[in-house]
Structure formats: structure tokens, C-alpha cells
Motif scaffolding. Structure first.
Motif, PDB file in Angstrom:
ATOM      1  N   GLY A 183      24.115  31.437  41.130  1.00  0.00           N
ATOM      2  CA  GLY A 183      24.925  32.201  40.242  1.00  0.00           C
ATOM      3  C   GLY A 183      26.183  32.917  40.952  1.00  0.00           C
ATOM      4  N   LYS A 184      25.870  33.378  41.995  1.00  0.00           N
ATOM      5  CA  LYS A 184      27.115  34.047  42.954  1.00  0.00           C
ATOM      6  C   LYS A 184      28.094  33.013  43.164  1.00  0.00           C
ATOM      7  CE  LYS A 184      23.902  37.600  44.501  1.00  0.00           C
ATOM      8  NZ  LYS A 184      23.452  38.126  45.873  1.00  0.00           N
ATOM      9  N   LYS A 187      30.223  32.203  40.178  1.00  0.00           N
ATOM     10  CA  LYS A 187      31.187  33.424  39.650  1.00  0.00           C
ATOM     11  C   LYS A 187      32.358  33.495  40.183  1.00  0.00           C
ATOM     12  CE  LYS A 187      31.122  38.576  39.985  1.00  0.00           C
ATOM     13  NZ  LYS A 187      30.177  39.656  40.867  1.00  0.00           N
ATOM     14  N   LYS A 188      32.659  32.669  41.378  1.00  0.00           N
ATOM     15  CA  LYS A 188      33.821  32.515  42.104  1.00  0.00           C
ATOM     16  C   LYS A 188      34.787  31.438  41.223  1.00  0.00           C
ATOM     17  CE  LYS A 188      32.080  31.312  45.921  1.00  0.00           C
ATOM     18  NZ  LYS A 188      32.022  30.933  47.230  1.00  0.00           N
ATOM     19  N   ASN A 190      36.688  29.383  38.230  1.00  0.00           N
ATOM     20  CA  ASN A 190      37.323  30.175  36.973  1.00  0.00           C
ATOM     21  C   ASN A 190      37.410  29.292  35.653  1.00  0.00           C
ATOM     22  OD1 ASN A 190      39.496  28.440  37.551  1.00  0.00           O
ATOM     23  ND2 ASN A 190      40.656  30.059  38.752  1.00  0.00           N
ATOM     24  N   ILE A 236      22.521  33.585  35.656  1.00  0.00           N
ATOM     25  CA  ILE A 236      23.243  34.436  34.621  1.00  0.00           C
ATOM     26  C   ILE A 236      23.411  35.825  35.767  1.00  0.00           C
ATOM     27  CG2 ILE A 236      23.940  35.627  32.596  1.00  0.00           C
ATOM     28  CD1 ILE A 236      24.432  32.749  32.580  1.00  0.00           C
ATOM     29  N   GLU A 237      22.249  36.200  35.972  1.00  0.00           N
ATOM     30  CA  GLU A 237      22.219  37.457  36.828  1.00  0.00           C
ATOM     31  C   GLU A 237      23.019  37.471  37.914  1.00  0.00           C
ATOM     32  OE1 GLU A 237      18.660  40.207  39.154  1.00  0.00           O
ATOM     33  OE2 GLU A 237      18.031  38.656  37.568  1.00  0.00           O
ATOM     34  N   ILE A 239      25.662  35.306  38.313  1.00  0.00           N
ATOM     35  CA  ILE A 239      27.136  35.403  37.995  1.00  0.00           C
ATOM     36  C   ILE A 239      27.530  36.969  37.797  1.00  0.00           C
ATOM     37  CG2 ILE A 239      28.495  34.983  36.158  1.00  0.00           C
ATOM     38  CD1 ILE A 239      27.019  32.344  35.927  1.00  0.00           C
ATOM     39  N   HIS A 240      26.788  37.739  37.114  1.00  0.00           N
ATOM     40  CA  HIS A 240      27.043  39.166  37.041  1.00  0.00           C
ATOM     41  C   HIS A 240      26.916  39.989  37.878  1.00  0.00           C
ATOM     42  CE1 HIS A 240      28.364  38.073  32.747  1.00  0.00           C
ATOM     43  NE2 HIS A 240      27.098  37.476  32.572  1.00  0.00           N
ATOM     44  N   SER A 241      26.471  39.509  39.088  1.00  0.00           N
ATOM     45  CA  SER A 241      26.090  40.663  40.097  1.00  0.00           C
ATOM     46  C   SER A 241      27.293  41.217  40.857  1.00  0.00           C
ATOM     47  CB  SER A 241      25.124  39.892  41.342  1.00  0.00           C
ATOM     48  OG  SER A 241      25.833  39.026  42.116  1.00  0.00           O
TER      49      SER A 241
END
Length: 243
Positions: A183-184, A187-188, A190, A236-237, A239-241
Motif C-alpha cells: 500500500g505504501k 501511494k506513490k 498517481n 488501503i491502510e 495507502i492512507h498511512s
């Protein structure tokens, strides 16, 4: 004229991109994913050699039922990148949506001109990220994930829409720490348009038996729907961290 080594063609595909699609399975794959359900696509020996015009004619015969567009999958379609470029180019001449289903394992900056040409005619990439951890990825597939993660970043940098796919396998990828890391990483990026988290199933066992190949995950049970939902929530967690 370019010709491709084709495993099979499926009409009215509903899980290989948006809408009902015309799906071309390419022959040949360098990876040996332990959960692969298409081992019959591994071999790079000639199977069905088809030209672009032959494939397009097949599409024309069913286009009323395949209005979602064309998806090229495998195997690993990047093994035949020159053919895929020309095939996509032909379909885009007719304003047909194109999707590439790939692991990205063959991405290489030394061949960047080819990839730059490919994405000119690619509307969507279905990117299958096998494992976020380098060492575990090697155990799972026999290959590093370095090129795959670089490919994801390349697609993001060029604003190419992506559907990320990730298979959750008990004791292999179904792991909270790994899923948070995935997820992390995501997150990067786009240009992600969808995240498909797929529970491991063992329906490929029959193919292995027919081919006389040992099924490596015979002792692992399919993942439950509930665990698949939990796994997706971990991603998802991540991604939103904050960190």
C-alpha cells in the motif's frame, strides 16, 4: 508483416479490463509463479502463429459482442513487445480501447524506446504485482521484482492508467506487513484507477495434472472471501498511512 505466437483467443472476456472484451493470450512466459493457473502458456515454442490482420478479422467477427475493446495477456505479452505494439497500433486506428495485462517483469530502461512506443497505443495496463518483498518475490516467481516496481513508476510518470492486481496466497502474500508495504508503494503512484485483490484458488491443479507438472501449492488451501477483504483493507491502510 508482424506475426505473433498466440496461445489462444477468448471472446466476451469480462475480467480482463472494462466492459466485454476480445482477449488475446500470448504464448510464452519467463516467470514460474507458484500459483500460476496457465502453465500451458509458459513454453515459448511456436503455438498458433497469427498475423495482425488475422487477429483483427477475428475481432471483426465478434465486435458487436466485444465492445469493451482488446486485451492482450499471456503468458507474458512483453516477450513479444514488437508484435504487441503493432497490434495495438492497428486496433487504435479503429478507435478500439487497448489494455495490456502484464507483470512488467521485462521492463528495462535499456529498451525504453520500445516501451515509449508501446504506451502511445495503450489505454490501460493491468499490472500484476506478485509480491512487494524482493526476496519473497524471487521465491514466488523465480525473478526479482525490481523491474516490475520500476515499470509501475514508469507508467505513473507517464500518466498511463493502471489497474493493480495482487493475488493473496496464504502464508505467502497474505501477510499484514507485506500488504501495508504494498500500500505504501502504491501511494506513490498517481495513475491507479482500480485495485483488484484476488484470493488464491487452486483451480489450476487440473492443468498441472494434464501436463504432468507437479503443483507446488498443493498443500495450501484457497483463501476465503473474508480474508481477501481483510487483505485489501491492509493495502488501503498502507495507502492512507502518513509515513
Amino acid at each position: 508483416m508482424q506475426k505473433g505466437n498466440i496461445h489462444s483467443i477468448e471472446t466476451c472476456g469480462t475480467v480482463d479490463g472494462p466492459g466485454v472484451r476480445f482477449v488475446v493470450f500470448m504464448q510464452g512466459c519467463p516467470m514460474r509463479c507458484l500459483y500460476c493457473h496457465n502453465p500451458d502458456t509458459w513454453d515459448t515454442k511456436d503455438n498458433k502463429i497469427l498475423s495482425i490482420s488475422q487477429i483483427y478479422r477475428k475481432y471483426e467477427g465478434v465486435k458487436e459482442f466485444c465492445k469493451g475493446g482488446l486485451t492482450v495477456t499471456g503468458g507474458e505479452p512483453l516477450l513479444q513487445i514488437n508484435f504487441v505494439i503493432e497490434l495495438f497500433k492497428e486496433f487504435k486506428l479503429h478507435n478500439i480501447h487497448t489494455a495490456l495485462d502484464t507483470s512488467g517483469v521485462l521492463f528495462n530502461y535499456d529498451s525504453i524506446d520500445k516501451f515509449n512506443n508501446l504506451i502511445k497505443y495503450t489505454d490501460l495496463v493491468l499490472l500484476d504485482i506478485k509480491h512487494i518483498d524482493e526476496n519473497e518475490h524471487k521465491k514466488l516467481t523465480g525473478h526479482s521484482n525490481k523491474n516490475i516496481l520500476e515499470f509501475a513508476q514508469y507508467l505513473s510518470d507517464n500518466n498511463i492508467p493502471m489497474w493493480i492486481r495482487h493475488v493473496l496466497v496464504p502464508d505467502i502474500t497474505f501477510n499484514k506487513d507485506y500488504l501495508l508495504r504494498l500500500g505504501k508503494f502504491l501511494k506513490k503512484l498517481n495513475s491507479i484507477k482500480a485495485l483488484d485483490v484476488l484470493p488464491y484458488h487452486d483451480m489450476g491443479k487440473i492443468k498441472y495434472e494434464r501436463l504432468g507438472i507437479n503443483y507446488p501449492l498443493k498443500d495450501i488451501s484457497p483463501l476465503s472471501k473474508e480474508n481477501a477483504i481483510q487483505g485489501r483493507n491492509y493495502i488501503i491502510e498502507g495507502i492512507h498511512s502518513i509515513l
